[in-house]
Structures are given as C-alpha cells and as structure tokens.
Design a protein around this motif. Structure first.
Motif, PDB file in Angstrom:
ATOM      1  N   THR A 115     -11.040  10.943  -0.240  1.00  0.00           N
ATOM      2  CA  THR A 115     -10.177  10.597  -1.139  1.00  0.00           C
ATOM      3  C   THR A 115     -10.010  11.644  -2.365  1.00  0.00           C
ATOM      4  N   TRP A 116      -8.758  11.990  -2.835  1.00  0.00           N
ATOM      5  CA  TRP A 116      -8.402  12.923  -3.867  1.00  0.00           C
ATOM      6  C   TRP A 116      -7.477  12.248  -5.058  1.00  0.00           C
ATOM      7  N   ASP A 117      -7.473  12.588  -6.188  1.00  0.00           N
ATOM      8  CA  ASP A 117      -6.307  12.004  -7.206  1.00  0.00           C
ATOM      9  C   ASP A 117      -5.296  13.003  -7.105  1.00  0.00           C
ATOM     10  N   LEU A 118      -4.110  12.402  -7.415  1.00  0.00           N
ATOM     11  CA  LEU A 118      -2.956  13.331  -7.331  1.00  0.00           C
ATOM     12  C   LEU A 118      -2.132  13.821  -8.617  1.00  0.00           C
ATOM     13  N   THR A 119      -3.239  13.879  -9.472  1.00  0.00           N
ATOM     14  CA  THR A 119      -2.946  14.557 -10.906  1.00  0.00           C
ATOM     15  C   THR A 119      -2.065  15.903 -10.425  1.00  0.00           C
ATOM     16  N   PRO A 120      -1.031  15.961 -11.287  1.00  0.00           N
ATOM     17  CA  PRO A 120      -0.548  15.374 -12.612  1.00  0.00           C
ATOM     18  C   PRO A 120       0.343  14.090 -12.134  1.00  0.00           C
ATOM     19  N   PHE A 121       0.530  13.826 -11.008  1.00  0.00           N
ATOM     20  CA  PHE A 121       0.941  12.432 -10.659  1.00  0.00           C
ATOM     21  C   PHE A 121       0.183  11.276 -10.615  1.00  0.00           C
ATOM     22  N   CYS A 122       0.589  10.069 -10.837  1.00  0.00           N
ATOM     23  CA  CYS A 122      -0.423   9.037 -10.651  1.00  0.00           C
ATOM     24  C   CYS A 122      -0.441   8.425  -9.624  1.00  0.00           C
ATOM     25  N   GLY A 123      -1.620   8.542  -8.808  1.00  0.00           N
ATOM     26  CA  GLY A 123      -1.612   8.161  -7.491  1.00  0.00           C
ATOM     27  C   GLY A 123      -3.167   8.802  -6.952  1.00  0.00           C
ATOM     28  N   ARG A 124      -3.254   8.352  -5.877  1.00  0.00           N
ATOM     29  CA  ARG A 124      -4.636   9.068  -5.033  1.00  0.00           C
ATOM     30  C   ARG A 124      -4.218   8.912  -3.567  1.00  0.00           C
ATOM     31  N   THR A 127      -5.885   9.697   0.736  1.00  0.00           N
ATOM     32  CA  THR A 127      -7.038   9.633   1.437  1.00  0.00           C
ATOM     33  C   THR A 127      -6.786  10.247   2.682  1.00  0.00           C
ATOM     34  N   CYS A 128      -7.530  11.079   3.298  1.00  0.00           N
ATOM     35  CA  CYS A 128      -7.299  11.886   4.478  1.00  0.00           C
ATOM     36  C   CYS A 128      -7.695  10.915   5.603  1.00  0.00           C
ATOM     37  N   VAL A 129      -7.002  10.512   6.407  1.00  0.00           N
ATOM     38  CA  VAL A 129      -7.262   9.448   7.516  1.00  0.00           C
ATOM     39  C   VAL A 129      -6.847  10.187   9.001  1.00  0.00           C
ATOM     40  N   VAL A 130      -7.661   9.732   9.963  1.00  0.00           N
ATOM     41  CA  VAL A 130      -7.396  10.184  11.392  1.00  0.00           C
ATOM     42  C   VAL A 130      -6.880   8.981  11.957  1.00  0.00           C
ATOM     43  N   SER A 131      -5.709   9.219  12.668  1.00  0.00           N
ATOM     44  CA  SER A 131      -4.957   7.972  13.314  1.00  0.00           C
ATOM     45  C   SER A 131      -5.708   7.834  14.547  1.00  0.00           C
ATOM     46  N   GLU A 132      -5.239   6.649  15.156  1.00  0.00           N
ATOM     47  CA  GLU A 132      -5.846   6.064  16.496  1.00  0.00           C
ATOM     48  C   GLU A 132      -4.930   6.739  17.608  1.00  0.00           C
ATOM     49  N   ASP A 133      -4.080   7.283  17.260  1.00  0.00           N
ATOM     50  CA  ASP A 133      -3.098   7.867  18.334  1.00  0.00           C
ATOM     51  C   ASP A 133      -4.071   8.733  19.423  1.00  0.00           C
ATOM     52  N   ASN A 134      -3.468   9.232  20.775  1.00  0.00           N
ATOM     53  CA  ASN A 134      -4.227   9.984  21.510  1.00  0.00           C
ATOM     54  C   ASN A 134      -3.215  10.953  21.861  1.00  0.00           C
ATOM     55  N   PRO A 135      -3.489  12.244  21.477  1.00  0.00           N
ATOM     56  CA  PRO A 135      -4.594  12.898  20.602  1.00  0.00           C
ATOM     57  C   PRO A 135      -4.258  12.198  19.190  1.00  0.00           C
ATOM     58  N   PRO A 136      -5.567  12.141  18.485  1.00  0.00           N
ATOM     59  CA  PRO A 136      -5.425  11.670  17.102  1.00  0.00           C
ATOM     60  C   PRO A 136      -4.740  12.896  16.299  1.00  0.00           C
ATOM     61  N   ARG A 137      -4.251  12.202  15.395  1.00  0.00           N
ATOM     62  CA  ARG A 137      -3.442  13.192  14.267  1.00  0.00           C
ATOM     63  C   ARG A 137      -3.955  12.804  12.717  1.00  0.00           C
ATOM     64  N   LEU A 138      -3.892  13.960  11.757  1.00  0.00           N
ATOM     65  CA  LEU A 138      -4.289  13.512  10.569  1.00  0.00           C
ATOM     66  C   LEU A 138      -3.212  12.989   9.858  1.00  0.00           C
ATOM     67  N   LEU A 139      -3.606  11.913   8.910  1.00  0.00           N
ATOM     68  CA  LEU A 139      -2.494  11.309   7.924  1.00  0.00           C
ATOM     69  C   LEU A 139      -3.143  11.367   6.579  1.00  0.00           C
ATOM     70  N   GLU A 140      -2.083  11.095   5.838  1.00  0.00           N
ATOM     71  CA  GLU A 140      -2.415  10.889   4.619  1.00  0.00           C
ATOM     72  C   GLU A 140      -2.143   9.568   3.942  1.00  0.00           C
ATOM     73  N   LEU A 141      -3.168   8.887   3.636  1.00  0.00           N
ATOM     74  CA  LEU A 141      -2.659   7.231   2.976  1.00  0.00           C
ATOM     75  C   LEU A 141      -2.498   7.786   1.740  1.00  0.00           C
ATOM     76  N   VAL A 142      -1.231   7.620   1.177  1.00  0.00           N
ATOM     77  CA  VAL A 142      -0.756   7.843  -0.386  1.00  0.00           C
ATOM     78  C   VAL A 142      -0.773   6.435  -1.133  1.00  0.00           C
ATOM     79  N   GLU A 143      -1.526   6.147  -2.054  1.00  0.00           N
ATOM     80  CA  GLU A 143      -1.461   5.137  -2.929  1.00  0.00           C
ATOM     81  C   GLU A 143      -1.004   5.602  -4.476  1.00  0.00           C
ATOM     82  N   ASP A 144       0.234   4.884  -4.797  1.00  0.00           N
ATOM     83  CA  ASP A 144       0.833   5.298  -6.134  1.00  0.00           C
ATOM     84  C   ASP A 144       1.425   3.994  -6.737  1.00  0.00           C
ATOM     85  N   CYS A 145       2.230   4.193  -7.681  1.00  0.00           N
ATOM     86  CA  CYS A 145       2.618   3.101  -8.558  1.00  0.00           C
ATOM     87  C   CYS A 145       3.935   2.792  -7.852  1.00  0.00           C
TER      88      CYS A 145
END
Length: 149
Positions: free
Chosen positions: A62-71, A73-91
């Motif tokens: 996980t990484w913070d999104l400074t200067p924005f308010c959020g964080r 997380t790098c996520v691997v999808s369950e697709d075949n073939p797998p893809r990289l996704l970004e789980l964005v959490e913010d306000c």
C-alpha cells in the motif's frame, strides 16, 4: 516507585482515550473504494506504478496518495491471465453545494494521514449533506440534444 506506577496508569488511560477518539473520528469518515487498472511500467511488468510517489510497488503493498487524501494498494486480479489493479481508497466525491452546510476548517486536517485528512462539514440544525451518485456520469443539455438528433 508509586509515582512511576501512577505515571504509567495515566499514560495508559491517555492512550485509551486517544484510541477511542481516533475510532470515533474514523467512524465519521466514509471511505470510498474502487478498483482501477494499475499503471504498469514496461520495465517492471509485475509491479504497480505509484505516480504520486514516482515508484514501483509490489502486489499486496500500500502507498499513500499525498498530496491527495487517500491510499492505494497494488492488487493482482483473479482473471486468467491475471492483471494488476489498483485499489484506491479516498474520501469520495464532495457533497453538493448547500448554503446551510460549510466546510469545517477547524476540524479538517489536510496533512493528517488517511482517512483523517478527509474534509469535515458542519451543517445547521435540520440540514443534511447530499452527495452526487457515484458511477453515473452527469449529462449536459447538449449531450441530451445530441441523443435526440
């Protein structure tokens, strides 16, 4: 020795009060989550690219999104073939304009860690904040006219 025990008890009590306050503040903040395709650099195909840090991030980290308010997380999808996704959490989206509700600049701390950096609003008695619907693009009148023609 008694003063040391007393000091320890005071510190422990203070820690409990702070934890309770943090949980209270965290409960008031709504965290919005969404999965988006991750940015990936061709030289680092198995890692997400965190543009706010100008760095690559391993899946599961996980990484913070400074200067924005959020964080994020790098996520691997369950697709075949797998893809990289970004789980964005913010306000989430800002509330719709309301003359009876104002941004509370005393309670909002833009430099605090997420989610405590989210804006806080104070409303007059009986007033309530309304938020735009997420996921529904707003259409302009011109867009509606184009559909009819």
């Amino acid at each position: 020795m008694k003063s040391l025990i007393g000091l320890t008890c005071v510190i422990a009590l203070f820690a409990v009060v702070l934890t309770a306050e943090e949980k209270k503040d965290e409960e008031e903040v709504k965290v919005f989550k969404r999965l988006i395709p991750a940015d990936v650099l061709r030289d680092f195909p198995g890692m997400c690219f965190a543009s706010t840090r100008c760095a690559t991030v391993e899946p599961g980290k996980t990484w913070d999104l400074t200067p924005f308010c959020g964080r994020s997380t790098c996520v691997v999808s369950e697709d075949n073939p797998p893809r990289l996704l970004e789980l964005v959490e913010d306000c989430g989206p800002l509330p719709l304009a309301n003359d009876k509700c104002k941004l509370d600049t005393e309670k909002t701390n833009k430099t605090a860690p997420f989610p405590y950096c989210c804006p806080k609003f104070t409303c007059e008695d009986g007033a309530k904040l309304e938020y735009p619907e997420v996921g529904k693009p707003e259409q302009s009148e011109a867009g509606e006219k184009d559909k009819k023609n």
